[in-house]
Motif scaffolding. Structure first.
Motif, PDB file in Angstrom:
ATOM      1  N   UNK A 403       0.656  -1.284  -0.048  1.00 13.97           N
ATOM      2  CA  UNK A 403       0.178   0.139  -0.094  1.00 13.97           C
ATOM      3  C   UNK A 403       0.920   1.193   0.041  1.00 13.97           C
ATOM      4  N   UNK A 404       1.173   1.916  -1.097  1.00 14.71           N
ATOM      5  CA  UNK A 404       1.995   2.866  -1.376  1.00 14.71           C
ATOM      6  C   UNK A 404       1.575   4.165  -0.948  1.00 14.71           C
ATOM      7  N   UNK A 405       1.098   4.380   0.387  1.00 11.65           N
ATOM      8  CA  UNK A 405       0.493   5.630   0.929  1.00 11.65           C
ATOM      9  C   UNK A 405      -0.718   5.434   1.471  1.00 11.65           C
ATOM     10  N   UNK A 406      -1.295   6.096   2.157  1.00  8.08           N
ATOM     11  CA  UNK A 406      -2.491   5.947   2.868  1.00  8.08           C
ATOM     12  C   UNK A 406      -3.426   6.437   1.868  1.00  8.08           C
ATOM     13  N   UNK A 407      -4.323   5.559   1.411  1.00  2.51           N
ATOM     14  CA  UNK A 407      -5.270   5.799   0.541  1.00  2.51           C
ATOM     15  C   UNK A 407      -6.541   6.857   0.658  1.00  2.51           C
ATOM     16  N   UNK A 408      -6.538   7.327   1.828  1.00  2.00           N
ATOM     17  CA  UNK A 408      -7.514   8.302   2.250  1.00  2.00           C
ATOM     18  C   UNK A 408      -8.713   7.765   2.953  1.00  2.00           C
ATOM     19  N   UNK A 436       3.260  13.093   4.282  1.00  2.00           N
ATOM     20  CA  UNK A 436       2.298  13.922   4.766  1.00  2.00           C
ATOM     21  C   UNK A 436       2.132  13.513   6.323  1.00  2.00           C
ATOM     22  N   UNK A 437       1.339  14.455   7.121  1.00  3.39           N
ATOM     23  CA  UNK A 437       1.161  14.115   8.556  1.00  3.39           C
ATOM     24  C   UNK A 437       0.237  12.709   8.872  1.00  3.39           C
ATOM     25  N   UNK A 438      -0.649  12.617   8.154  1.00  2.00           N
ATOM     26  CA  UNK A 438      -1.702  11.456   8.186  1.00  2.00           C
ATOM     27  C   UNK A 438      -0.967  10.193   8.292  1.00  2.00           C
ATOM     28  N   UNK A 439      -0.005   9.858   6.967  1.00  2.00           N
ATOM     29  CA  UNK A 439       0.716   8.810   6.959  1.00  2.00           C
ATOM     30  C   UNK A 439       1.743   8.619   8.136  1.00  2.00           C
ATOM     31  N   UNK A 440       2.345   9.641   8.371  1.00  2.00           N
ATOM     32  CA  UNK A 440       3.308   9.548   9.422  1.00  2.00           C
ATOM     33  C   UNK A 440       2.751   9.094  10.898  1.00  2.00           C
ATOM     34  N   UNK A 441       1.717   9.699  11.014  1.00  2.00           N
ATOM     35  CA  UNK A 441       0.718   9.452  12.370  1.00  2.00           C
ATOM     36  C   UNK A 441       0.430   7.983  12.304  1.00  2.00           C
ATOM     37  N   UNK A 445       1.333   5.044  14.967  1.00  2.00           N
ATOM     38  CA  UNK A 445       0.407   4.495  15.741  1.00  2.00           C
ATOM     39  C   UNK A 445      -0.308   3.392  14.666  1.00  2.00           C
ATOM     40  N   UNK A 446       0.247   2.083  14.260  1.00  2.00           N
ATOM     41  CA  UNK A 446      -0.042   1.366  13.176  1.00  2.00           C
ATOM     42  C   UNK A 446      -1.278   0.746  13.820  1.00  2.00           C
TER      43      UNK A 446
END
Length: 520
Positions: A403-408, A436-441, A445-446
């Motif tokens: 999954x290459x980046x949080x899809x939203x 972006x901040x959401x991905x890093x969050x 906190x996976x």
């Protein structure tokens, strides 16, 4: 935090996995060799710890793995429908040795009982079979009955046509499934209208064809089922338009004396009952207790910004090449068409002898189908896709997903992760964050990403701008009367707005569209 009975943490936040491979006290439980591969292809029995060792030994690895979480397997739960299916359908199930999961049996019973049903179970749980069985059974019992299948994507429509033709080959050539959309040749259209019993199309095409309802009288008069697959896709402005499109369809069907059942299928969402009822304007019964099996699923969270030497694109391409090189058929999701093409181009030279392809909207239909076929047969070892492969197109069960980046949305996370390890097969999912901040969050906190509930699917068919447009379309199909306005939920001031605009005219039979151009 998350319950230890559900998740196993294999790595700490220190990003140092050396203890994982050497410590005798670390909490590691691998009762299986981790089998990868699909039935009919080579089976790969690479233990997960060995795979990690090889990955850590790569020159480009810089400790990017920040957490590993494992979802335990879930056994299948089976049941038998209480309502009778057609003998040919029962014989087909016996011949193929198919046992229905509990949610499939429940859906069959509810549909055969005449209810509007919303099947909201996870990816790869067998939703298509759950609604096809009662629909085909009814069409076998009632020789004039018809069914309308709506899909959000043309590629998904083509995929489902293949499945229906395979079922028709087993049950007899009586269903005559056909696709009717903008790609349908002009010379084939009159034949399809005259013969089709199962019509597959999309909301865009349906919007164009409703004004020509008189050409579809035979089909509409005998319509027994409207199947809306991937119903979670219909949300926001688009979903609100589709909800009103379905009310236009219901209005026309009433004119022809038809009152079909509605069957909706969707990925798991937070509000299936509310969404289904707003979408079709009728009550629905929700089937959501999943009886399908699930293999052990391991999520590996990867923070590319712990390696300052290699870019995000470099790391994802190296990771995909590594997995493919280890014999794992892998699907990588990218967040844009251009990125999908770039990643596929980067990976191909790294794995000579293996086929790596990009997949996205915009390809010719034959190109898309060739790629889908290559994934199913194993000829394509790796594919980089936009969310075009997130929906239920049949590509089999892959070994791994990136999954290459949080899809939203959380819905999309589970849709994408569900592409690996279908059925009881184990699966490996890499979650590679972007900047972006959401991905890093979620990298920090996976467990929150994997335990938070799916989102609500929100639509508003009463939105004034959307409703006024759809009322104009309805008035162009045939005159709007007071009963129709109640069906759409139109308020008196909206009707007054339409009249003052000069786009509708009041007549003894109702409001008639009087604009020069066709409403859109």
């Amino acid at each position: 935090m998350f319950p230890s009975s559900t998740w196993t943490i294999y790595a700490s936040k220190t990003w140092d996995l050396s203890w994982l491979l050497s410590s005798t006290t670390a909490r590691i439980s691998f009762p299986w060799p981790f089998f990868f591969g699909n039935f009919g292809r080579s089976w790969w029995s690479v233990a997960f710890e060995e795979l990690l060792q090889k990955l850590q030994a790569q020159e480009w690895y810089r400790g990017q793995i920040v957490r590993i979480l494992t979802l335990p397997p879930k056994p299948a739960k089976f049941s038998e429908p209480q309502k009778p299916l057609h003998p040919k359908v029962r014989a087909f199930l016996e011949k193929k040795g198919i046992r229905l999961f509990t949610h499939q049996a429940e859906a069959v019973d509810r549909i055969l009982a005449g209810e509007n049903v919303f099947i909201a179970t996870p990816t790869a749980s067998g939703k298509t079979l759950a609604f096809n069985l009662p629909v085909l059974s009814t069409l076998l019992f009632e020789e004039d009955a018809t069914a309308l299948y709506l899909y959000p994507l043309k590629a998904l429509t083509q995929d489902q046509l293949v499945k229906l033709k395979e079922l028709e080959a087993e049950l007899g050539p009586v269903f005559r499934p056909e696709i009717y959309d903008g790609d349908t040749p002009a010379q084939a259209r009159s034949r399809i209208r005259a013969q089709v019993r199962i019509l597959l199309t999309n909301p865009y095409a349906l919007h164009q064809y409703l004004p020509w309802h008189h050409k579809w009288e035979r089909f509409l008069r005998n319509l027994r089922f409207v199947v809306i697959d991937e119903a979670h896709h219909y949300r926001g402005v688009f979903g609100s338009h589709v909800a009103l499109l379905l009310r236009r369809l219901r209005r026309i069907l009433e004119r022809y004396g038809a009152d079909p059942q509605f069957i909706l299928a969707s990925a798991t969402i937070a509000n299936p009952e509310e969404h289904g009822e707003k979408l079709i304007g009728k009550e629905v019964f929700v089937v959501k207790e999943d009886g399908a099996p699930r293999g052990e699923r391991t999520f590996v969270f990867w923070n590319p910004f712990l390696d300052l030497k290699h870019s995000w694109t470099d790391q994802v391409s190296l990771l995909l090449a590594f997995l493919v090189g280890e014999g794992l058929q892998t699907l990588c999701f990218a967040t844009s068409r251009r990125l999908a093409e770039v990643l596929a181009a980067f990976v191909q030279p790294k794995v000579p002898g293996k086929r790596i392809m990009a997949y996205r909207a915009g390809y010719l239909p034959e190109e898309r189908r060739a790629i889908e076929r290559g994934i199913r047969t194993g000829e394509i070892a790796g594919v980089v896709s936009t969310n075009a492969l997130e929906l239920g197109i049949d590509i089999g069960g892959l070994d791994a997903v990136i999954i290459g980046g949080y899809p939203g949305t959380v819905i999309s996370v589970w849709q994408q992760a569900g592409r690996a390890g279908r059925g009881a097969k184990p699966a490996l999912v890499f979650v590679v964050g972007q900047g972006d901040p959401l991905d890093q969050y979620f990298l920090r906190h996976p467990e929150e990403l994997l335990t938070r509930p799916q989102e609500h699917a929100i639509i508003n068919p009463q939105n004034e701008s959307i409703l006024l447009r759809q009322l104009l379309c309805a008035a162009s199909e045939f005159p709007l009367n007071a009963k129709d306005l109640e069906l759409f939920g139109a308020r008196p001031e909206m009707v007054q707005t339409l009249e003052e605009s000069g786009l509708v005219a009041k007549t003894p039979v109702g409001l008639v569209y009087s604009g020069i151009a066709a409403p859109v």
